[in-house]
Design a protein around this motif. Sequence first.
Motif, short mmCIF file in Angstrom:
data_model
loop_
_atom_site.label_atom_id
_atom_site.label_comp_id
_atom_site.label_asym_id
_atom_site.label_seq_id
_atom_site.Cartn_x
_atom_site.Cartn_y
_atom_site.Cartn_z
N ILE A 4 0.85 -1.19 0.00
CA ILE A 4 0.00 0.00 0.00
C ILE A 4 0.89 1.24 0.00
N ALA A 5 0.51 2.24 -0.79
CA ALA A 5 1.20 3.53 -0.77
C ALA A 5 0.31 4.53 -0.03
N VAL A 6 0.89 5.20 0.96
CA VAL A 6 0.20 6.30 1.64
C VAL A 6 0.89 7.58 1.19
N ILE A 7 0.12 8.46 0.57
CA ILE A 7 0.65 9.71 0.03
C ILE A 7 -0.02 10.85 0.78
N ALA A 50 -2.94 -0.89 -3.56
CA ALA A 50 -3.88 0.20 -3.30
C ALA A 50 -3.07 1.44 -2.95
N VAL A 51 -3.72 2.59 -3.13
CA VAL A 51 -3.10 3.88 -2.82
C VAL A 51 -4.08 4.68 -1.96
N VAL A 52 -3.56 5.23 -0.86
CA VAL A 52 -4.33 6.12 0.00
C VAL A 52 -3.66 7.48 -0.13
N LEU A 53 -4.43 8.49 -0.55
CA LEU A 53 -3.77 9.78 -0.77
C LEU A 53 -4.62 10.97 -0.40
N ASP A 54 -3.92 12.06 -0.16
CA ASP A 54 -4.52 13.36 0.09
C ASP A 54 -4.56 14.11 -1.24
N THR A 78 -5.47 0.12 -10.09
CA THR A 78 -5.12 0.25 -8.68
C THR A 78 -6.20 1.04 -7.94
N PRO A 79 -6.79 0.48 -6.90
CA PRO A 79 -7.79 1.23 -6.13
C PRO A 79 -7.15 2.42 -5.41
N VAL A 80 -7.85 3.55 -5.43
CA VAL A 80 -7.37 4.76 -4.78
C VAL A 80 -8.42 5.21 -3.77
N LEU A 81 -7.97 5.39 -2.54
CA LEU A 81 -8.83 5.93 -1.48
C LEU A 81 -8.31 7.33 -1.17
N VAL A 82 -9.14 8.32 -1.40
CA VAL A 82 -8.76 9.71 -1.13
C VAL A 82 -9.19 10.05 0.29
N VAL A 83 -8.24 10.55 1.08
CA VAL A 83 -8.51 10.99 2.45
C VAL A 83 -8.11 12.45 2.50
N TYR A 91 -15.20 17.78 -4.10
CA TYR A 91 -14.26 16.77 -4.58
C TYR A 91 -14.84 15.39 -4.80
N ARG A 92 -15.93 15.05 -4.16
CA ARG A 92 -16.49 13.71 -4.32
C ARG A 92 -16.83 13.42 -5.79
N SER A 93 -17.45 14.37 -6.48
CA SER A 93 -17.81 14.13 -7.89
C SER A 93 -16.57 14.08 -8.77
N ILE A 94 -15.56 14.88 -8.44
CA ILE A 94 -14.31 14.85 -9.21
C ILE A 94 -13.63 13.50 -9.03
N MET A 95 -13.61 13.00 -7.81
CA MET A 95 -12.98 11.71 -7.55
C MET A 95 -13.72 10.58 -8.27
N LYS A 96 -15.03 10.66 -8.32
CA LYS A 96 -15.80 9.65 -9.06
C LYS A 96 -15.44 9.69 -10.54
N ALA A 97 -15.33 10.88 -11.08
CA ALA A 97 -14.98 11.04 -12.49
C ALA A 97 -13.59 10.48 -12.79
N LEU A 98 -12.71 10.53 -11.81
CA LEU A 98 -11.34 10.02 -11.97
C LEU A 98 -11.22 8.54 -11.60
N ASP A 99 -12.33 7.92 -11.26
CA ASP A 99 -12.35 6.51 -10.87
C ASP A 99 -11.63 6.22 -9.57
N ALA A 100 -11.61 7.20 -8.66
CA ALA A 100 -11.10 6.91 -7.32
C ALA A 100 -12.07 5.95 -6.64
N TRP A 101 -11.53 5.05 -5.86
CA TRP A 101 -12.35 4.01 -5.23
C TRP A 101 -13.34 4.61 -4.23
N ASP A 102 -12.86 5.55 -3.41
CA ASP A 102 -13.73 6.21 -2.45
C ASP A 102 -13.07 7.48 -1.95
N TYR A 103 -13.86 8.31 -1.27
CA TYR A 103 -13.39 9.61 -0.78
C TYR A 103 -13.86 9.75 0.66
N LEU A 104 -12.91 9.98 1.56
CA LEU A 104 -13.24 10.22 2.98
C LEU A 104 -12.79 11.60 3.37
#
Length: 104
Positions: A4-7, A50-54, A78-83, A91-104
């Motif tokens: 996992i990458a944490v960015i 997976a990637v977890v990023l800000d 690669t699944p991306v979880l935006v935190v 940002y939620r709609s932008i992340m969906k458009a970019l195929d991010a897995w989820d946004y917290l």
Amino acid sequence: MTKIAVIEDDLPMSKQLKGWIESARPGIQVDQWFNRDDAEAAIAREGYDAVVLDIELGRERHAGVAIINAINKQRQGTPVLVVSAMPAAIYRSIMKALDAWDYL
């Protein structure tokens, strides 16, 4: 081994995310990256599961968006979880458009 990458540019937050991931799944490899350049180089070189990023890294407001685009260009799925503390309404709609897995 799962990698996992944490960015995240905020060191305490990055450590906390890494700790949560490791406690959820002992033996997992968690790499930490703190800026866009290092993160993009690592993603190109490593096979992350997976990637977890800000979204905002340092002064670069949309670095996370650029990193997601780099991941998508590799076409690895690669699944991306935006935190992020950024407003979810924007940002939620932008992340969906970019195929991010989820946004917290």
